[in-house]
Design an enzyme around this catalytic site. Structure first.
Site, short mmCIF file in Angstrom:
data_model
loop_
_atom_site.label_atom_id
_atom_site.label_comp_id
_atom_site.label_asym_id
_atom_site.label_seq_id
_atom_site.Cartn_x
_atom_site.Cartn_y
_atom_site.Cartn_z
N ASP A 100 28.49 86.91 17.92
CA ASP A 100 28.21 85.69 18.68
C ASP A 100 26.99 84.97 18.11
O ASP A 100 26.95 83.75 18.02
CB ASP A 100 27.94 86.03 20.13
N ALA A 101 25.99 85.77 17.69
CA ALA A 101 24.76 85.15 17.19
C ALA A 101 25.05 84.35 15.92
O ALA A 101 24.58 83.23 15.75
CB ALA A 101 23.74 86.25 16.90
N ASP A 129 26.94 81.16 16.78
CA ASP A 129 26.04 80.12 17.31
C ASP A 129 25.17 79.53 16.20
O ASP A 129 24.89 78.34 16.17
CB ASP A 129 25.14 80.72 18.40
N SER A 156 39.39 106.79 23.53
CA SER A 156 39.55 106.49 22.12
C SER A 156 39.37 107.79 21.34
O SER A 156 39.29 108.86 21.94
CB SER A 156 38.61 105.39 21.69
N LEU A 157 39.36 107.69 20.04
CA LEU A 157 39.36 108.91 19.23
C LEU A 157 38.14 108.95 18.32
O LEU A 157 37.73 107.92 17.80
CB LEU A 157 40.61 108.94 18.34
N GLU A 162 50.36 112.99 13.28
CA GLU A 162 51.28 111.85 13.39
C GLU A 162 50.54 110.59 12.94
O GLU A 162 49.30 110.55 12.96
CB GLU A 162 51.73 111.69 14.85
N LYS A 165 48.65 107.10 12.84
CA LYS A 165 47.84 106.33 13.79
C LYS A 165 48.29 104.88 13.65
O LYS A 165 48.04 104.24 12.63
CB LYS A 165 46.36 106.48 13.47
N ASP A 192 48.51 100.96 14.02
CA ASP A 192 47.50 99.91 14.15
C ASP A 192 48.03 98.80 15.05
O ASP A 192 48.47 97.75 14.59
CB ASP A 192 47.14 99.37 12.77
N ARG A 229 44.38 98.71 27.57
CA ARG A 229 43.30 99.68 27.70
C ARG A 229 42.06 99.12 28.38
O ARG A 229 41.39 99.80 29.14
CB ARG A 229 42.92 100.21 26.31
N GLU A 245 51.48 102.92 21.76
CA GLU A 245 50.97 101.76 21.03
C GLU A 245 52.02 100.67 20.94
O GLU A 245 53.17 100.93 20.57
CB GLU A 245 50.58 102.22 19.61
N TYR A 295 52.94 108.22 22.55
CA TYR A 295 52.28 109.36 21.92
C TYR A 295 51.35 110.14 22.86
O TYR A 295 50.71 111.10 22.45
CB TYR A 295 51.50 108.93 20.68
N LYS A 336 46.12 116.45 16.89
CA LYS A 336 45.84 116.89 18.26
C LYS A 336 46.10 118.39 18.35
O LYS A 336 47.07 118.88 17.76
CB LYS A 336 46.75 116.16 19.27
N LYS A 360 41.04 108.79 9.18
CA LYS A 360 41.29 107.41 8.76
C LYS A 360 41.59 107.31 7.27
O LYS A 360 41.07 108.09 6.47
CB LYS A 360 40.05 106.54 9.07
N CYS A 408 7.90 88.34 12.60
CA CYS A 408 9.21 88.16 13.22
C CYS A 408 9.68 86.71 13.00
O CYS A 408 8.93 85.78 13.33
CB CYS A 408 9.12 88.47 14.70
N CYS A 431 9.67 84.83 16.60
CA CYS A 431 8.50 84.52 17.42
C CYS A 431 7.20 84.55 16.64
O CYS A 431 6.15 84.22 17.18
CB CYS A 431 8.41 85.46 18.62
N CYS A 467 9.61 93.81 15.51
CA CYS A 467 8.78 92.74 16.02
C CYS A 467 7.88 93.32 17.12
O CYS A 467 8.35 94.04 17.99
CB CYS A 467 9.68 91.64 16.59
N CYS A 513 9.02 87.64 22.62
CA CYS A 513 9.91 87.29 21.51
C CYS A 513 11.23 86.81 22.11
O CYS A 513 11.92 87.56 22.80
CB CYS A 513 10.16 88.50 20.62
S1 IVH Z 1 46.12 109.45 20.93
C1 IVH Z 1 43.30 110.78 23.99
N1 IVH Z 1 47.80 108.86 19.02
O1 IVH Z 1 44.06 104.74 18.38
C2 IVH Z 1 43.83 110.16 22.78
N2 IVH Z 1 46.19 107.23 19.62
O2 IVH Z 1 41.23 104.94 17.88
C3 IVH Z 1 44.67 108.99 23.06
N3 IVH Z 1 46.39 105.13 18.40
O3 IVH Z 1 43.07 104.09 21.65
C4 IVH Z 1 45.11 108.37 21.84
N4 IVH Z 1 48.11 105.71 17.19
O4 IVH Z 1 45.21 102.96 20.78
C5 IVH Z 1 46.75 108.44 19.75
N5 IVH Z 1 49.39 108.45 17.40
C6 IVH Z 1 48.36 108.04 18.13
C7 IVH Z 1 47.80 106.75 17.97
C8 IVH Z 1 46.71 106.39 18.74
C9 IVH Z 1 47.26 104.74 17.47
C10 IVH Z 1 45.28 104.30 18.90
C11 IVH Z 1 45.09 104.29 20.39
C12 IVH Z 1 43.69 104.76 20.62
C13 IVH Z 1 43.06 104.45 19.31
C14 IVH Z 1 41.83 105.28 19.07
#
Ligand code: IVH
Length: 723
Positions: A62-63, A66, A111-112, A145, A147, A149, A168, A203, A255, A319, A343, A448, A451, A466, A472
């Site tokens: 945002d900064a 702006d 999240s993971l 499995e 991930k 996107d 979410r 997803e 999933y 998992k 990743k 700074c 300020c 600062c 500030c």
């Molecule tokens: S398991 C408790 N499995 O990745 C774990 N997440 O970075 C619940 N995502 O919020 C998530 N593929 O939106 C799981 N095969 C998969 C996934 C997956 C994509 C997303 C999901 C999560 C995010 C976390």
């Protein structure tokens, strides 16, 4: 009042100075350069605007947004003849989508944690073994499995019927997108033989072919096209008109699950198979792996197939297969201990470093930020990257050892930018061969830029700060933004942009002024929120209501919102759980100022609170006591709830010492906390029970001297019902 608007002007003045320092001064621009820059700004700002408001994928802070808008306005002021028909000054930003209802998730959507290297995966498995105290040879299986996107969605079925679908959101509350979800063919509306309550999580995504076809249809209709399939999926799901969603080819992989009236199966593999039986699409690349080697081999296979899958994935999720073990491992504050996302390597691109700006954060840290010639990195336009701190720019790490083989970063350099999943891109390397001869080493300012106060670097600190404190303007406004941020007060309609605007005009200069805004600028007042640019009767009313709603706040959020250095969400939660109520916490902070006091000993005995955090808390409470009290007086701060009150250890303070033989220390701590106990790192008069394994030393002696109950591991296991 005078003071506030003076400060507002001071900020604007400082910003001009900053721009003049880092960009070409407006007075130096000729017409051609001004025309070119206005065109560039119009393009970059339009893109940023769409990314923020419509695509749910901000490409700049945002900064920065702006700052660019301000630069644009300054150039226009000097060259009014060059104002473009699509000038960013004429646009107020797309309407926020306040059309969706809210749904509170029965179980948090998590999240993971991330792994980037094979070694991180090996560590993940090892840490699970340690947590569960499993011997090395004991078999332990995981699932692997892709991930996906896309964006996660929670579907709630009751009696086999889909009753609602929620995004979410912040993990606790999401947006109600039920009508839209019903238009997705891969989401069944009715399930047979399903548990009475079943929340299915997965997803929503768009396949490559569908994405390309959608974009070409959009282009033909002269409508907006999307930067990548994820944006297209998010934009399509979050349509107020479900008929538009229907026309968009969205898909869904299941999933995971949330609330269940009965378990699906004893294992992850079994549970996923059940979801497939109910009619959900589950990923065909799902594998069960018996060893780390198999997990890594599956990762390699999925990576090799990535381009041919037909949809975007950004890694592999592992998992733990056994659900009873998942349960024992439990959750951290936002991620489960039993899963991790491995990743794929980050996307990269080369571009030119056009400037280095200095941003001043809420704790006064001066951070250099790279201003880049915009470049697309993995489908997202990047024009900024973090440069961390002055050592990083100079090619040194925090211990003074060379990074990038000691190459420094200079304005004019060609730099390699990468995005590793998160929103803030980073610089990986520079191309020294392409460095212009005129490029000069970067010098961090010692005052700074906002300020003018001295910016000092304490010994052992990697950042320069600062010293202006609340005088500030940047620190003040950043603290306000933190105060209203998602994990803090999270006031709907009052985000970073609105805070900046109110702050600039002196309408909100401290957190407590948020809660007096209506009295000062509400109905009947000479100046009113509803008359401001971008506001109206309805939105102003909504804002006052949203503020009122947050007058009642849980203790942990309140502590976090204070923005005390070193006190993040997790620590705030721990402090709240330990002290219980605001008066107790406030009193303890006042008493703990004396480091010889029992209150100080109690504070530093909390597991996870070290001397650094303690000092930071006490400094803030000393320096800002009056402001904090004035703020608290306007609020109703809810006591932290003991999580379980019916357990024999609820509300008690435990200390572990010696070796536990049947349960790891980490699991013991997690179990104790889940049952409502506090776990401290050292024995004090507040300790209720000491759990002493073999080899217990001075803690056991001290506990005995204080007359504290000392139990062995078997008694502990019996207490928690695990004996
Ligand atoms: S398991 C408790 N499995 O990745 C774990 N997440 O970075 C619940 N995502 O919020 C998530 N593929 O939106 C799981 N095969 C998969 C996934 C997956 C994509 C997303 C999901 C999560 C995010 C976390």
């Amino acid at each position: 009042m005078k003071n506030r608007s003076d400060r507002g002007r001071a900020l604007a003045g400082q910003r001009q100075t900053e721009s003049a320092d880092q960009m070409r001064a407006i007075s130096d621009l000729d017409e051609a350069a001004a025309r070119e820059e206005l065109a560039r700004l119009a393009e970059v700002l339009a893109r940023a605007n769409a990314a923020y408001h419509t695509d749910d994928a901000p490409i700049m802070s945002d900064a920065e947004f702006d700052r660019l808008r301000q630069r644009n306005a300054q150039i226009e002021a000097r060259f009014p003849g060059l104002i473009r028909p699509d000038s960013p000054s004429a646009q107020i930003g797309a309407a926020p989508s306040d059309g969706f209802g809210k749904i509170r998730h029965a179980k948090r959507m998590l999240s993971l944690a991330n792994a980037f290297e094979d070694a991180d995966v090996v560590d993940f498995v090892a840490s699970i073994r340690r947590f569960l105290s499993l011997p090395e040879e004991a078999p332990i299986a995981f699932t692997a499995e892709p991930k996906i996107d896309g964006l996660s969605l929670s579907l709630r079925y009751e009696g086999g019927r889909l009753i609602h679908a929620a995004t979410r959101g912040d993990g606790e509350t999401g947006e109600d997108v039920t009508a839209n979800a019903r238009t997705i063919t891969e989401i069944p509306q009715i399930l047979t033989n399903a548990p009475a309550v079943l929340e299915v999580r997965g997803e929503v995504y768009m396949a490559h072919a569908d994405f390309a076809a959608l974009n070409s249809r959009q282009a033909q209709a002269a409508a907006k096209t999307f930067a990548n399939p994820r944006n297209a999926a998010a934009g399509s799901l979050r349509q107020l008109d479900a008929e538009i969603t229907r026309a968009r080819p969205l898909r869904f992989f299941a999933y995971a699950w949330g609330e269940l009236s009965e378990p699906l199966a004893p294992t992850q593999t079994g549970a996923i198979a059940r979801l497939a039986q109910f009619g959900f699409t589950t990923n065909p690349r799902f594998r069960r792996c018996a060893t780390v080697q198999e997990m890594l081999a599956t990762y390699a296979e999925i990576a090799a197939e990535r381009a041919a899958l037909g949809y975007d994935i950004d890694g592999v999720v592992y998992k733990l297969d056994d659900l009873a073990l998942q349960d024992r491992l439990g959750l951290r504050s936002t991620t489960p201990r039993w899963a991790i996302a491995h990743k794929f390597p980050a996307e990269r691109a080369w571009t030119e470093l056009e400037g280095i700006d200095i941003q001043v954060g809420r704790t006064g840290a001066l951070s250099p930020v790279a201003r880049l010639k915009p470049v697309t990195v993995g489908g997202v336009v990047v024009s900024n990257a973090t440069l961390h701190n002055e050592d990083y720019v100079a090619g040194r790490d925090s211990r003074g050892l060379p990074i990038r083989e000691g190459r420094d970063i200079r304005v004019g350099d060609w730099v390699e930018v990468y995005r590793a999943g998160d929103v803030i891109p980073k610089i990986r390397d520079i191309d020294i061969a392409r460095r212009p001869t005129s490029a000069a080493p970067f010098e961090m300012p010692d005052t700074c830029p906002e300020c003018g106060s001295p910016a000092l670097r304490a010994p052992g600190d990697s950042v320069r700060r600062c010293s202006g404190g609340m005088i500030c303007p940047a620190q003040a406004v950043e603290r306000l933004k933190h105060f209203v941020s998602r994990a803090a007060f999270d006031i709907e309609g009052l985000g970073a942009k609105q805070i900046e605007a109110f702050w600039r005009d002196g309408w909100i200069t401290s957190p407590q002024e948020i809660f007096t805004l209506q009295d000062r600028f509400g109905p009947g007042q000479p100046r009113q929120v509803k008359n401001r640019e971008g506001w109206g009767e309805k939105s102003a009313q909504n804002l006052f209501e949203a503020i009122d709603e947050k007058r009642r706040i849980p203790l942990a959020r309140f502590i976090y919102a204070l923005g005390i250095r070193h006190v993040g969400e997790t620590s705030a939660g721990m402090l709240a759980a330990h002290y219980g109520t605001w008066p107790a916490f406030r009193q303890a902070m006042a008493e703990a100022c004396d480091s010889a006091s029992p209150a100080y000993a109690e504070l530093t005995a909390i597991d996870g609170v070290g001397p650094v955090m303690a000092q930071s808390l006490l400094t803030s409470f000393q320096a800002e006591r009056a402001e904090i009290d004035a703020l608290a007086a306007l609020l109703k701060i809810d006591a932290a709830q003991a999580r379980a009150t019916d357990s024999p250890i609820a509300g008690k303070t435990l200390v572990f010492t010696g070796t536990l033989e049947r349960m790891s220390r980490a699991e013991a701590k997690a179990r104790a906390e889940a049952m409502g106990a506090k776990v401290a790192g050292s024995v004090s008069a507040k300790t209720d029970i000491l759990i002493a394994g073999p080899g217990a030393g001075s803690k056991a002696t001290k506990a005995a001297a204080l007359g504290i109950e000392v139990v062995d591991e078997d008694t502990w296991l019996a207490m928690i019902g695990a004996g």
